[in-house]
Design an enzyme around this catalytic site. Structure first.
Site, mmCIF file in Angstrom:
data_model
loop_
_atom_site.group_PDB
_atom_site.id
_atom_site.type_symbol
_atom_site.label_atom_id
_atom_site.label_comp_id
_atom_site.label_asym_id
_atom_site.label_seq_id
_atom_site.Cartn_x
_atom_site.Cartn_y
_atom_site.Cartn_z
ATOM 1 N N ASP A 160 -4.423 -12.620 4.050
ATOM 2 C CA ASP A 160 -5.689 -12.150 4.612
ATOM 3 C C ASP A 160 -6.832 -12.486 3.651
ATOM 4 O O ASP A 160 -7.999 -12.269 3.964
ATOM 5 C CB ASP A 160 -5.658 -10.652 4.958
ATOM 6 C CG ASP A 160 -4.949 -9.808 3.925
ATOM 7 O OD1 ASP A 160 -4.657 -10.314 2.826
ATOM 8 O OD2 ASP A 160 -4.679 -8.626 4.216
ATOM 9 N N HIS A 178 0.822 -1.222 0.000
ATOM 10 C CA HIS A 178 0.000 0.000 0.000
ATOM 11 C C HIS A 178 0.854 1.270 0.000
ATOM 12 O O HIS A 178 0.322 2.372 -0.140
ATOM 13 C CB HIS A 178 -0.907 0.051 1.236
ATOM 14 C CG HIS A 178 -1.917 -1.055 1.297
ATOM 15 N ND1 HIS A 178 -2.803 -1.311 0.274
ATOM 16 C CD2 HIS A 178 -2.170 -1.997 2.251
ATOM 17 C CE1 HIS A 178 -3.574 -2.348 0.605
ATOM 18 N NE2 HIS A 178 -3.200 -2.787 1.792
ATOM 19 N N ASP A 222 -3.175 -10.849 -2.063
ATOM 20 C CA ASP A 222 -3.655 -10.306 -0.787
ATOM 21 C C ASP A 222 -5.139 -9.926 -0.926
ATOM 22 O O ASP A 222 -5.605 -9.597 -2.014
ATOM 23 C CB ASP A 222 -2.822 -9.053 -0.460
ATOM 24 C CG ASP A 222 -3.036 -8.515 0.946
ATOM 25 O OD1 ASP A 222 -2.202 -8.812 1.810
ATOM 26 O OD2 ASP A 222 -4.041 -7.798 1.163
ATOM 27 N N HIS A 243 -6.483 -7.294 0.031
ATOM 28 C CA HIS A 243 -6.579 -5.872 -0.300
ATOM 29 C C HIS A 243 -5.864 -5.570 -1.611
ATOM 30 O O HIS A 243 -4.866 -6.216 -1.950
ATOM 31 C CB HIS A 243 -5.954 -5.027 0.822
ATOM 32 C CG HIS A 243 -6.548 -5.274 2.169
ATOM 33 N ND1 HIS A 243 -6.001 -6.166 3.065
ATOM 34 C CD2 HIS A 243 -7.655 -4.765 2.761
ATOM 35 C CE1 HIS A 243 -6.738 -6.184 4.170
ATOM 36 N NE2 HIS A 243 -7.756 -5.350 4.007
HETATM 37 ZN ZN LIG Z 1 -4.109 -7.134 3.037
#
Ligand SMILES: [Zn+2]
Length: 325
Positions: free
Chosen positions: A261, A136, A174, A176
């Site tokens: 995740d 990120h 992931d 996200h």
């Molecule tokens: Zn994540």
């Protein structure tokens, strides 16, 4: 060893060197370091040191540590941050949280060491069990989604600069969206970024309509997976959205943002990927790597917040990386 001696005794020195330089089919590097335990955000924060502890205990219990080639993080790597990050971002992180800067730097050094090991043919592929994560991170001067520096993006540029690698495929599973990685390469046709994620989760980016721009148009692939998505859903996404693009792209190296995740029972995610699912994804990426780049894969931990689930998935992923089959 016997074969090597035989070759040396036979005077076949060139062939002998080749055999020595060629990695064993099964050799998988593993970057471990006690400093991965040091980064604390806050007492109840899910991105906690126990993640690393649970991973190492699981790898030890499964006998995986006995089979891996250990790699130490590369030191003195601050200069390489500038491949992706502005000096003002780095200075800001360091000023706001010097400890986080130091610990994130170790994680960057971990993946760079893995690149060194794979690109020098010391190992065939490698996994870095590092934290904090990185996908990120952009140049906002602050932490973004538990990330400070974008290790995977830095590793891609590092492989290009240091080893003359031309085309890098980044696979990000992931939960996200790796908005920092997308941002870093959005107009760059030398990096194909493929990400599966839930667009309605943090950071709210990663819509499939975002395909890259300029020369990079077509080199950014986002796949939305809705809550409850299963192994079949993510495997379908890899089969239908990744394989053809990757084969056309023909990468010289593959990097994986391995966030778990997206696994079932995660604290932050809502997907239902099992450890068998991650094994299948790993096998699919390995097949691309075998076809195009001599099996060269560098994988690094991103998210994954169910301590035992994350450790189990990491073990399954590394076991698949090690598999000769
Ligand atoms: Zn994540």
């Amino acid at each position: 060893m016997e074969r090597r001696n035989f070759l040396a005794l036979s005077g076949l020195t060139i062939l002998s060197k080749y055999v020595q330089a060629k990695p064993k089919k099964s050799s998988t590097g593993l970057v471990l370091d006690q400093r991965f335990l040091k980064h604390h955000i806050s007492p109840q924060h899910p991105e906690k040191p126990l993640r690393y502890q649970a991973i190492t205990e699981k790898l030890n219990n499964e006998g995986i540590l006995d089979k891996a080639v250990f790699i130490k993080p590369k030191e003195d790597i601050e200069q390489w941050l500038n491949l992706i990050h502005s000096q003002s971002h780095i200075d800001s992180i360091n000023r706001n949280d010097a400890q986080a800067h130091t610990h994130a730097l170790v994680a960057t050094g971990a993946v760079l060491a893995a690149v060194d090991a794979v690109c020098s043919n010391n190992v065939r592929n490698a996994f870095s069990a590092s934290r904090p994560p990185g996908h990120h991170a952009k140049n906002t001067g602050q932490e973004e989604g538990f990330c400070y520096y974008n290790h995977i993006a830095i590793a891609a540029r590092y492989a290009q600069k240091q080893y003359g690698v031309k085309k890098v495929l980044i696979v990000d599973w992931d939960y996200h969206h790796g908005n920092g990685t997308e941002w870093a390469f959005y107009s760059d046709p030398s990096v194909l970024y493929f990400s599966t994620h839930d667009v309605f989760a943090y950071p709210g980016t990663g819509f499939p309509s975002r395909i890259g721009e300029g020369a990079g148009k077509g080199f950014n692939i986002n796949v939305h997976l809705e809550c409850g998505s299963t192994d079949k859903d993510i495997i379908d996404a890899f089969q239908h959205k990744l394989l053809a693009a990757a084969n056309k792209f023909s990468p010289d190296i593959i990097l994986i943002s391995a966030g778990f995740d997206s696994r079932q029972d995660d604290l932050l995610g809502c997907l239902n990927i099992t450890d068998q699912g991650f094994i299948k994804l790993t096998e699919m990426v390995k097949a691309i790597a075998d076809k195009h780049c001599d099996g060269k894969i560098i994988s690094m931990l991103e998210g994954g917040y169910n301590l035992q689930g994350n450790a189990d998935a990491v073990a399954a992923h590394i076991t698949a990386l090690m598999d000769d089959g």
